[in-house]
Design a protein around this motif. Structure first.
Motif, short mmCIF file in Angstrom:
data_model
loop_
_atom_site.label_atom_id
_atom_site.label_comp_id
_atom_site.label_asym_id
_atom_site.label_seq_id
_atom_site.Cartn_x
_atom_site.Cartn_y
_atom_site.Cartn_z
N PHE A 78 0.89 -1.23 0.02
CA PHE A 78 -0.09 0.16 -0.01
C PHE A 78 0.88 1.35 -0.15
CE2 PHE A 78 -1.97 3.45 2.42
CZ PHE A 78 -2.97 3.66 1.70
N GLY A 79 0.56 2.29 -0.91
CA GLY A 79 1.37 3.66 -0.85
C GLY A 79 0.54 4.40 -1.90
N HIS A 103 -3.56 1.34 -3.93
CA HIS A 103 -3.79 2.59 -2.95
C HIS A 103 -5.11 2.75 -2.42
CE1 HIS A 103 -4.64 4.41 -7.10
NE2 HIS A 103 -5.72 4.91 -6.32
N LEU A 163 -7.96 1.74 0.14
CA LEU A 163 -7.90 0.91 1.38
C LEU A 163 -9.22 0.05 1.38
CD1 LEU A 163 -7.03 3.99 3.77
CD2 LEU A 163 -5.93 1.73 3.64
N VAL A 166 -0.52 -6.05 5.48
CA VAL A 166 -0.16 -4.97 4.63
C VAL A 166 1.24 -4.51 4.82
CG1 VAL A 166 -1.06 -2.60 4.44
CG2 VAL A 166 -2.56 -4.48 5.11
N VAL A 209 3.11 -0.92 4.23
CA VAL A 209 2.87 0.26 4.03
C VAL A 209 4.08 1.07 3.35
CG1 VAL A 209 2.27 2.67 4.81
CG2 VAL A 209 1.31 0.52 5.82
N GLN A 257 6.55 4.17 1.48
CA GLN A 257 6.48 5.66 1.22
C GLN A 257 7.79 5.90 0.66
OE1 GLN A 257 6.09 7.83 5.08
NE2 GLN A 257 4.51 9.01 4.42
N THR A 267 -3.28 -6.93 8.47
CA THR A 267 -4.38 -6.10 8.12
C THR A 267 -5.09 -5.17 9.27
OG1 THR A 267 -4.32 -7.14 6.06
CG2 THR A 267 -5.91 -5.36 6.30
N VAL A 313 -2.68 -3.30 11.17
CA VAL A 313 -2.09 -1.79 10.48
C VAL A 313 -3.11 -1.00 10.44
CG1 VAL A 313 -1.00 -1.08 8.58
CG2 VAL A 313 -0.29 -3.16 9.43
N PHE A 329 0.04 4.94 11.95
CA PHE A 329 -0.03 4.84 10.39
C PHE A 329 -1.10 5.65 9.72
CE2 PHE A 329 2.15 0.95 11.95
CZ PHE A 329 3.14 1.14 11.49
N MET A 350 0.61 8.10 7.56
CA MET A 350 1.00 7.59 6.27
C MET A 350 -0.13 7.15 5.19
SD MET A 350 3.87 4.86 7.60
CE MET A 350 4.78 5.56 8.80
N ILE A 351 -1.20 6.66 5.94
CA ILE A 351 -2.49 6.10 5.08
C ILE A 351 -3.21 7.62 4.67
CG2 ILE A 351 -4.43 5.05 5.20
CD1 ILE A 351 -3.20 3.04 7.23
#
Lengths: 232, 371
Positions: free
Chosen positions: B30-31, B191, B193, B203, B205, B207, B217, B220, B226, B229-230
């Motif tokens: 994810f990012g 990307h 959620l 997950v 993550v 960046q 999952t 997180v 987070f 970041m999310i």
């Protein structure tokens, strides 16, 4: 119908067809490799190869014919080697006419195929790679079917060019009736003698018919190929 | 470890320096866009050679720049599902599906064609050309093609990103079936959620070329640390619940989870079905006393687990409800005003209508769900 043309004129038509067919078939594998290399590979001397391939397009055909005579003539390096090793003589034979036609038609064929290769989505070839296909299989199963219309167009262009080749042919293999006298050479010869215009015009008509037929056939085949490739 | 990856690679705007250990199951990468997710997948598949790196999949070294190992892409046996499908336009669906078969030496590791057709619901498409397929159908065929190529891992790069909401909803059940019914490890780049909440077991993550955190999952997504970041707008946690009953007149469903009962807009599955529900943090309010005469359907007793205060005015509060965790986003002022701190008893409040249909997924999809 058959006596509409004299035997020498029929021989010229037949010879031209034979020469053009062989020129096209023999240059196809080389054309594919050259076009692929020019379209996809970065290598030293790429511009040089590109220039060399296109040279017959810009040189006076007589010059090309003369170069062929020097290299492939019986006393030329390659010509001598071919005769000694394979017993293959090119100068002043129909085989030489096929070679001259192939050389002259080569840039047109390479151009058409190269454009087709450049239009292929590289992503599809990548996808084939992740599915386990190496470069050769990827070319055979993905690239080649996708460029088929372009290859076909290249072949027809080359065939038409080979049918009409005159300058390099007459310089390299001369104008021997029954052996090297192609359609354009025959038209030229007829125009040199008094009263030859009638025969010349008949051959001109045949040239036009063959050319138009080839174009139509390629158009139809290419459309079919495009439809198949696009999945319609 | 199914995946063990280290990559150092110079990208136009930053230097990727990434380490990722992925367990079995569905690992979501994810990012935000530009975080380098596709670069990672391309390196694993052999489409991109990094400046330095090591890629181990299922115990086999596919790339080790130090040891001079670089297995060519056609021998890596990774099934890549591209964002744009990349079906071969000159081949029928059936020919596309079996394309990888003629090259795979270890054919026995692939599932059978019948199994894949059934799993993805694409039997009726076999004779069609890709040009005649919808976006959703194309992606299902692309997944089937990757499955049949003898792959030992599936790499999915935003497989739903090019589809509209309706098509996404059409494919997700198939992805869930894939996850539940095959043991195929999947690296799922996204990307989105909601997609990750529904599909992923783990997950990672990402960046700017780095993996910041890897974990289960639910943990997180409900971890306040987070949220930055999310992205505070879309952060949210995932609850597991079971459908109890439907209130047809009001268009609502009652679901039971470890912290009590939830009231949601109708979840169209039979009572007894397990589902996962993603609740966005910004939809959850926190109160110290149970409000009366308040217009929200869900008022649940909770305990503050931890609080994460960011640089801005916001704070993320993680609430413990039974054995589940719920993330709430509120202002730092409210946190102070309510005197919230770990261990404090409170109430979590959210409206039934705050939950969108795409936030609810069958935890174990039904066998028959065709397009």
């Amino acid at each position: 119908m058959m006596d509409w043309l004299g035997p020498e004129e029929w021989a010229a038509v037949g010879l031209s067809l034979k020469v053009a067919v062989w020129a096209t078939i023999l240059s196809l594998p080389f054309g594919l490799v050259t076009a692929y290399a020019l379209a996809r590979w970065e290598f030293w001397g790429r511009s040089f190869i590109n220039g060399l391939v296109h040279l017959p397009l810009v040189l006076p055909p007589v010059v090309t014919g003369y170069v062929l005579l020097i290299v492939f003539g019986r006393r030329g390096r390659v010509g001598g080697f071919l005769e000694e090793t394979f017993g293959l003589v090119l100068a002043f034979r129909w085989t030489g006419a096929a070679l001259a036609a192939a050389v002259m038609a080569f840039p047109l064929m390479v151009r058409a195929i190269r454009l087709a290769i450049e239009a292929v989505d590289v992503n599809l070839e990548e996808a084939a790679g992740t599915l386990g296909a190496n470069r050769l299989w990827t070319f055979i199963y993905v690239t080649l079917p996708l460029i088929a219309p372009g290859v076909l167009a290249g072949c027809v262009l080359a065939f038409a060019k080979a049918m009409g080749e005159f300058g390099a042919t007459i310089t390299f293999v001369s104008n021997i009736p029954g052996e090297t006298q192609t359609l354009p050479s025959a038209i030229y010869a007829l125009l040199q003698v008094p009263g030859g215009e009638g025969g010349a015009i008949r051959l001109v008509v045949i040239s036009v018919v063959v050319a138009i037929t080839a174009l139509l056939a390629s158009e139809i085949l290419a459309r079919r190929a495009v439809r198949r490739v696009r999945g319609e | 470890m199914m995946l063990d990856i280290r990559i150092r690679h110079r990208l136009p705007s930053y230097e990727m320096d990434l380490a990722l250990n992925g367990p079995e199951g569905v690992v979501a990468l994810f990012g935000r866009s530009g975080a380098g997710k596709t670069t990672v997948v391309n390196v694993i598949a052999g489409l991109l050679r990094p400046d330095a790196g090591r890629v181990v999949v299922g115990g086999e070294v596919l790339l080790d720049t130090e040891a001079g190992i670089n297995v060519p892409r056609h021998k890596r046996r990774v099934g890549y599902v591209f964002q744009d499908g990349r079906l071969f336009p000159h081949l029928s669906v059936g020919e596309n599906l079996v394309f990888g078969r003629r090259f795979s030496i270890r054919r026995e590791v692939s599932p059978s064609l019948d199994r894949v057709l059934d799993l993805l619901g694409i039997e009726a498409l076999l004779d069609r050309r890709p040009a005649k397929l919808s976006g959703g159908e194309k992606q299902r065929v692309a997944i089937g093609r990757a499955l049949l190529s003898g792959a030992r891992i599936l790499l999915m790069d935003e497989p739903l990103a090019s589809l509209d909401e309706v098509r996404k909803a059409e494919i997700l059940p198939y992805l869930l079936r894939l996850k539940e019914e095959t043991a195929m490890p999947i690296l799922y780049v996204s990307h989105s959620l909601p997609e990750i909440a529904q599909l992923a077991t783990t997950v990672a993550v990402m960046q700017r070329g780095r993996v910041m955190h890897v974990g289960p999952t639910q943990k997180v997504l409900s971890d306040p640390a987070f949220v930055p970041m999310i992205g505070s707008r879309s952060a949210g946690s995932v609850l597991r619940a079971v459908v109890k009953a439907h209130d047809v007149d009001n268009g609502l469903s009652t679901l039971a989870f470890s912290g009590g009962d939830l009231i949601l807009p109708t979840v169209a599955v039979p009572p007894g079905s397990p589902v996962s529900i993603r609740i966005e943090a910004r939809d959850v309010m926190v109160a110290r006393v149970a409000p009366e005469g308040f217009g929200a359907s869900n008022i649940l007793a909770a305990t503050v687990a931890d609080i994460h205060e960011g640089e801005g005015p916001g704070a993320a509060v993680r609430l413990q409800l039974g054995s589940d965790l719920l993330l709430a986003r509120m202002s730092r002022r409210s946190v102070a005003g309510l005197e919230l701190s770990p261990g404090v008893r409170c109430f979590a409040i959210f409206k039934a209508t705050a939950i969108a249909r795409e936030d609810v997924a069958l935890a174990r999809p039904m066998k028959e769900k065709t397009a």
